[in-house]
Design a protein around this motif. Structure first.
Motif: not given
Length: 596
Positions: A308-323
């Protein structure tokens, strides 16, 4: 199934089919009971009478008054007796028992540990022992073995259980032991994690019951003048492995979020990991879905965050969910959101994680545990790039990137029908395999020193303890079945136990680690690796030795031996049979203790 209580002469064909309940044991019937009312920030405990009717409702005239607008004036009545029953009195919002709505005006049987939902309020029935019994304080090694055994058993039978870490300021061991003896059941387990640190296993405790017990534990200790910090981890909500549960409980004690394995600076020294991170950087610039494979605790979430940090979306949310940690209905609500009135307790509309992560990345951990209904909805999201809330009629467009992770063989799961093949192909745009820690031994020392620095900083230890050569040899030679998460847990506990300036081998779990080295799993050994010794086998051997010692101490008296081990007699007799230990014959000392 819930067990309705039929009045004499009623037609059993008129009784609805509901989930059954385990009968209350004779021991539990001799104990007293209490109702724990859980609120957002507090809880209330109401001790119940030995027998009779207990009314529950909003107005003060009730035996248990719950001041909440979602609770009816006279909501329900609990009958204390044999059996224990609950009856909804025709309340407006109804009463749910273990997630099932009970029919008004018809009593159903309940047992300690059952969770009731009265409108928006959660109520837990608990058993309270009349007698404070002395409790055995086990070692961390024994506790760890039992924890692994419980995770294995729970994986097959899918019940709940929980563990609690307890940190005490000052010498208050007697106060802790007395408090826990009053609160816990005979089959719950207490162990010492380190100086001023305890750990408790709550057998068969659902999250609501475990949270209530943990809160009361803190309150009781505060009343005794003991300052305590607690950390709770529930299976499967907070993890499915011993390492994950211990890490979650330790993080809660520290007052931090559950740390990702290897949190902080990334250690990448192994050539295979260097190649993996180079490939990750190439994939990051695209929007293609990524599927990460690897054992529990290898650091899949770290890779997802790095992507996520290396992607163009780095300034947008990173959300994790344990299914794997959420129920089917809760998983759908968390992912897709819900509209007001979609289900009981949905008092207002709520956007799902997929909506709140607009423009960013959503990490689906343990995606192989996702229930079939949620798989269908997720597939629709991937295809249509929009979400439909639970109870909604109008889809909402979204723009998110999906990164999923699993420790399962999804190809085998698709072949068996457990996982949708079309969803697997959608998620697996690029697949990356994270090697286990035992296959990248060159990183063990660097990771250990990193965790050492973190733990010392958290605990206020200055300077940071050093690692002795013997301790480092043990770390390098161990197979690390729990991978990076297990390494972090081991180092944190070693810092707790180390009172001098250097961590020695004695501060590590030498028993299980040295067994690995003795088997030939030493760094650089090219010999074929034999099967790893089972922690469960080691635990059983220790328990067998304790049983033999208790029998010798009691002169062969089974009842006395069981009391010395704080073990129910039925369990003690069963252990004798399992371990092939001889039992006294008729007329011999100890025979009178056989269980009826």
């Amino acid at each position: 199934m819930l067990r309705p209580v039929r009045p004499p002469g009623s037609d059993p064909r008129e009784t609805p089919t509901l989930p059954s309940v385990t009968s209350v044991s004779a021991r539990e019937r001799r104990d007293r009971f209490r109702l724990v009312v859980l609120r957002e920030d507090t809880f209330e405990a109401h001790t119940l009478p030995d027998k009779g009717a207990v009314s529950i409702g909003r107005i003060p005239e009730n035996t248990v008054c719950i001041d909440n607008p979602g609770v009816s004036r006279r909501h329900a009545v609990l009958q204390v007796g044999n059996p224990l029953t609950i009856e909804d009195l025709g309340s407006q919002n109804g009463t749910l028992l273990r997630g099932v709505r009970i029919e008004p005006k018809r009593p159903v049987e309940i047992a300690p540990g059952d969770v009731l939902e009265m409108g928006p309020v959660t109520v837990v029935l608990q058993g309270v022992s009349r007698v404070s019994r002395p409790r055995k304080l086990w070692s961390h090694s024994y506790f760890e073995g039992r924890l692994e055994e419980e995770c294995t058993r729970a994986e097959r039978r899918a019940p709940h259980f929980a563990m609690v870490r307890l940190h005490i300021d000052g010498p208050a061991v007697e106060a802790v032991e007395a408090t826990l003896a009053q609160l816990l059941r005979a089959d719950d387990l207490i162990a010492r994690y380190g100086p001023g640190e305890f750990e408790v296993m709550l057998q068969s405790a659902a999250p609501a019951e475990a949270e209530a017990l943990t809160a009361e534990m803190r309150m009781r200790l505060t009343e005794r003048g003991v300052r305590a910090q607690t950390g709770l981890a529930c299976y499967p909500r907070d993890g499915r492995s011993p390492e994950a549960l211990v890490a979650r409980a330790c993080a809660a004690v520290r007052g931090t979020a559950d740390p990702a394995p290897g949190g902080g600076p990334i250690v990448v020294e192994d050539p295979a990991m260097q190649r993996l991170y180079a490939l990750l950087a190439k994939v990051a610039v695209s929007t293609i879905p990524v599927l990460l494979f690897g054992e529990t605790g290898v650091g899949k979430e770290i890779l997802a965050e790095r992507l996520h940090r290396l992607s163009p979306r780095a300034d947008k949310p990173f959300l994790g969910l344990n299914c794997g940690a959420l129920t089917e209905s809760l998983l759908e609500s968390e992912l897709f959101g819900h509209e007001r009135g979609a289900f009981t307790g949905a008092v207002k509309s709520k956007p799902g994680l997929l909506e709140t992560a607009q423009g960013g990345t959503v990490f689906l951990d343990e995606v192989g545990e996702m229930p079939p209904s949620a798989q269908v909805k997720l597939l629709r999201v991937l295809e249509e790039k929009s979400v439909l809330r639970v109870g909604g009629i109008k889809p909402t467009p979204i723009d998110v990137r999906f990164v999923a992770a699993t420790n399962r063989d999804l190809e085998a799961a698709t072949a068996s029908g457990e996982f949708r093949q079309d969803l697997y192909f959608r998620l697996c745009g690029v697949s990356l395999v994270v090697p286990p820690l035992r296959d990248r031994p060159s990183e063990i020392e660097a990771l250990a020193r990193h965790f050492l620095s973190q733990a010392a900083q958290t605990l206020g230890r200055h300077p940071v303890p050093a690692l002795s050569d013997d301790a480092l040899s043990l770390l390098r030679g161990y197979a690390w079945p729990g991978n990076i998460r297990e390494l972090r847990n081991v180092i944190e506990r070693a810092v707790l136990l180390c009172t001098e300036g250097t961590i020695q081998a004695e501060h590590l779990p030498v028993g299980k680690m040295s067994a690995t080295i003795a088997a030939g799993w030493i760094q650089g050994d090219s010999a074929p690796r034999p099967p790893r010794p089972s922690v469960r086998a080691e635990t059983e051997d220790l328990e067998r030795q304790r049983i033999v010692g208790a029998l010798q101490e009691s002169g062969g008296n089974q009842r006395r031996a069981a009391e010395l081990l704080h073990m129910p007699r039925r369990t003690f007799v069963r252990r004798l049979e399992e371990y092939g230990l001889p039992r006294p014959r008729k007329g011999e000392p100890g025979h009178e203790d056989e269980v009826d």
